[in-house]
Each structure stands twice: as C-alpha cells, then as structure tokens.
Write an enzyme that holds these catalytic residues in place. Sequence first.
Site, PDB file in Angstrom:
ATOM      1  N   GLY A 272      72.213 106.779  68.904  1.00 16.28           N
ATOM      2  CA  GLY A 272      73.631 106.449  68.899  1.00 16.28           C
ATOM      3  C   GLY A 272      74.462 107.394  68.075  1.00 16.28           C
ATOM      4  O   GLY A 272      74.225 108.601  68.073  1.00 16.28           O
ATOM      5  N   SER A 273      75.428 106.816  67.371  1.00 16.31           N
ATOM      6  CA  SER A 273      76.505 107.607  66.794  1.00 16.31           C
ATOM      7  C   SER A 273      76.073 108.730  65.869  1.00 16.31           C
ATOM      8  O   SER A 273      75.219 108.562  65.002  1.00 16.31           O
ATOM      9  CB  SER A 273      77.450 106.706  66.027  1.00 16.31           C
ATOM     10  OG  SER A 273      78.442 107.498  65.417  1.00 16.31           O
ATOM     11  N   SER A 274      76.755 109.857  66.057  1.00 13.39           N
ATOM     12  CA  SER A 274      76.539 111.028  65.215  1.00 13.39           C
ATOM     13  C   SER A 274      77.015 110.781  63.795  1.00 13.39           C
ATOM     14  O   SER A 274      76.626 111.487  62.867  1.00 13.39           O
ATOM     15  CB  SER A 274      77.297 112.203  65.818  1.00 13.39           C
ATOM     16  OG  SER A 274      78.681 111.897  65.893  1.00 13.39           O
ATOM     17  N   VAL A 275      77.879 109.776  63.596  1.00 15.72           N
ATOM     18  CA  VAL A 275      78.417 109.486  62.264  1.00 15.72           C
ATOM     19  C   VAL A 275      77.384 108.742  61.415  1.00 15.72           C
ATOM     20  O   VAL A 275      77.560 108.569  60.217  1.00 15.72           O
ATOM     21  CB  VAL A 275      79.730 108.665  62.386  1.00 15.72           C
ATOM     22  CG1 VAL A 275      80.395 108.511  61.041  1.00 15.72           C
ATOM     23  CG2 VAL A 275      80.700 109.374  63.312  1.00 15.72           C
TER      24      VAL A 275
END
Lengths: 386, 127
Positions: free
Chosen positions: B59-62
Amino acid sequence: MPLELTREEEAALDGKQGETLAMAYRILVAIGKATGADRLIPVEWAHLSGVNYNTIGDAGEEFLSHLSGDARFRIRTTVNPMGFDSDSVGRFGLDDEFVEKQQSIRRSYEKMGAIPSFSCIPYEIFEMPKMGTQVSFAESNAAIYANSVSSLRTNKESALSALASAITGKSPYSDLRGEEGRRPGLCIRMKVEEADELAYGMLGYFAGKDAGSSVAISGTDGFDRRSCKSLCAGMGTSGSCGMFTLGEEGGERVDFGKEEMEDVRDELSTAESGDIITLGSPQLGLGEVSDLVARLKGRSFRKRCMIFCPRAIQGQVRSLGYEGELARAGGEVLYDCCTCLTPLVDKKDVDSVTTNSVKGAYYLRTSNGVGVNLKSLRQIVEDETA
Amino acid sequence: MNVKVIVRGRARGTVICARHPLNFLGGIDKKTGRVRDEKHDLFGRSVGGKILVFPNGVGSSVGAYTIYSLRYNKAAPLAMVCLHADITTASGCAISNIPLVVAGREDYESLRDGQEVLVDAVDGKVL
C-alpha cells in the site's frame, strides 16, 4: 550480486558531502539491498508523497523543516496533494496548528526546489518524458500509470526513497527499472461484463493483493482513461504491484468475475449510504470534470459533495464555466488536496461517505474511521442528485 | 538462522507475528503503534517495543513516514523480520535506524508469536 557504489557514491554515503547526502544514500543502499540492485542509476524526475500533514504528522513536519536547511533537489521534483485547499480552508473546522504545520511542510518542499503541483496525477498535468526514461514516483497510482501507460520506468517508490532520489538524482537499478522485472508473473482475466471505472478499480484492488511487481490484465473492453486511473489507484492500495500490461500473458491465470468483485465490494463498501460525497482519488482531471458537468444536466446534489482536482486545471475549470456549474449544483471544487487521507472528513461530523474511489474507500475506513458507500460516478449522479 | 541484512543494527525482544502484509499508513496508529485495520490479524495489538515479523509492507508509499513517526513517538518495533523487504519498509527502517532483515521462508515460518529472539542485523543472524 552485491550493490556496488562508485567512489563518489561511497564518499557521499560516508558523510564526506554532509549528513543530508549521507542520509539520502543510506536510504538508497537499503532499498538497493532490499530489491537486489547491483548499482545506482540516474533518474530524471522525482514525484514525492508525504506532503499531507495528516499523514506525516509532527515527525514528518520537523524532519522536512530540518532537511530543508541544506537539502536541494537535483532533479525535477513534483509533489502529491496536501491536506487542504488554502483558498477554502476557512470553511472547514481545521485547527490553527494543522494549518500552520501544513504550511510549514509546503514551505520546506518549496525551499528544497519542488514544483508546488500538489497533485496525485502528474501524468495528466505535466508533459511526459520520452519512453523508457527512468523516474522515481512515490505516489502509487502515478507509479503504476507511469510504468503501464506512459512507458516510463520506476519502481513503486516510497515517500522517502523518492525523496532520496530527488536529493541525489539516483535510484537503485532493480525490479521494474529493468526489462526482466517488467515481465508479468500473473494474468488477471476481466470477466465482469460492461465493466465501468469502479469495476476496474476493484479489479485493481483484487489484482494488487496477488500480483508480484508486474501483472497482465486481459478482457479489457471499454477500458478508458478513467478506468485506467481507477485501476492504478486500486492496485496501488492493496499490494506492492507497480505495473500492468494489457493482453493475455504471464504464467498463472486468475479470473475476476462477479463473485470476486462482490468480495472486494464487501470489504470496501461498509455503509448503505453516505452523509456526504467525495469525488476523487485520484484527483479528477479536466475530462472527468467535463463529463460530470454533462451528466448533471441541471440537477443538484442532495448533500455536500467535495470534488478534488489539481490546481493546474483550475484556470480551465473556471474559463470553461465548469466551476460555476458545479457550484450551482451544490458541488465544492477543492484544489491541491484529495479524498485520500483527507483531514476534511471528520468522524465527529459524519458517519459515512459516498465515494467513487476504491483507494479513497480503503483510507476513509482505516484512517478516517468512517463508513463507506462505494459507487461509480454515474451511480452517484443518479442516486444523489435531484 | 542466517538472514539477509537490509538495515544494520542489533535488538533483542519478543516476537509479534503478522500473517497478513501490513499497510503502515492507515493500518497502524503512528502515535501508539497499535494496528487499527480491523481486517488485519494483528488488529488491536501494538507493534511497539517488539520484534515485528511480517511478510512485507503493502500500500501507501507514505508508510515510510509512518515508520519514522513510530520511532519519533517511541512506539516503533525494536527490529523487523520480513519475507520480502519492500521499498517502503526498507526506507522507513533506514531513516529510523530500525534493524531490518529478510529471512528465508522456512526460517521465517519457524518464528512464533511471543518467542524471545536476538536480531543481529550486523552479522546476519536471528538467534
């Protein structure tokens, strides 16, 4: 093969050019080892995530503020959406601290040399470099789009690995950056008839769970840009897959039919209806805004409807009369921000949200803690306007 | 067992084992380290102060910033053991000085929730 650095890279890693570059190289070396790279290569464009104060918090804000003391981006660098639209932030109940911390993050990125694009769809608002160009895109939907549609080469970078690329101009050569890694290992066959963009978003979410770094998708009749954006965003949410190809290839074949789609819907759509509507994630481009206006045909939204767009299209949205038409219909166009991880939806005020976004649905549930009513844009206009 | 070192360091602690991959952003509360995705098998448990054993990040790169935030909020795992180290996890650990290693499948599957281990991400061993 072990990761080999040039003498200059070794020196920078050892801190001979300061702590900022050493830190950036430490990140590149870690991801190089993780992905089995043998060397670093130049990249021409970095697209960063980690811009929204709601996601990176005080730790991220302080880190970037400190970093911007001496870090300067060496390559073209664009950035993801932030937490709000500065022009309309007063309409939302955000506290002063949130606004100040978000502006600090904006200042830090601008000081380091970022183009203040605040958009998750760089592929729609910037000219694309020539085929095969190596870039570092952190926003997952943009990385998948860049690899699959724009023929650029990027791994599904993280906020920090893309930041390291912006500072050094480099990235490890591995996975989707080479020919070998781009070959799909799995083929998903679209078996849902008359699939709309929501069906493709759910297919993306389904595919992302099982696929390796690249996946083939077949049976894609009626696959347009909107379906493509939706697929990229869904895929980027559920897995680590960073690319798709169209057509039947790859090894194992898996069908995505009605049953599989209903399983995904059950996971993501948790409410019968929404108190408000959000459109976007990815942000709507000019084509989607134009299409929305055409569908409304004088009807108005029955409830609050937030429409998220990149600032880059604001001039056209206004001059073409779309902003006025959407305002008439009760829609609020918000620039520089998006549904995904938005601080503008608070469970103190709303229990559930209707959205057209698979990616938005996942984060509204897990991060905002609200119920989600997932519907296609067409269905939203049909059900929620009068 | 022998493991591949991604981020160097050493840590001793209690294993917390996840069956499903983790989306750090959204999936874990960055202030408390508690898993808040109710569909995840670690739902309600905290990864803080533990040796986190999980297949890989998704999922998210953050999520890389979430790992950094966990460290900042003193709620980070002491070390992580993965089956596949993804870019988000590797970069998050690199900047937060959290030792990260990759174990082979058989070794990985032998790790048990609640077990005490030493992650030696210098010499490449988990003991």
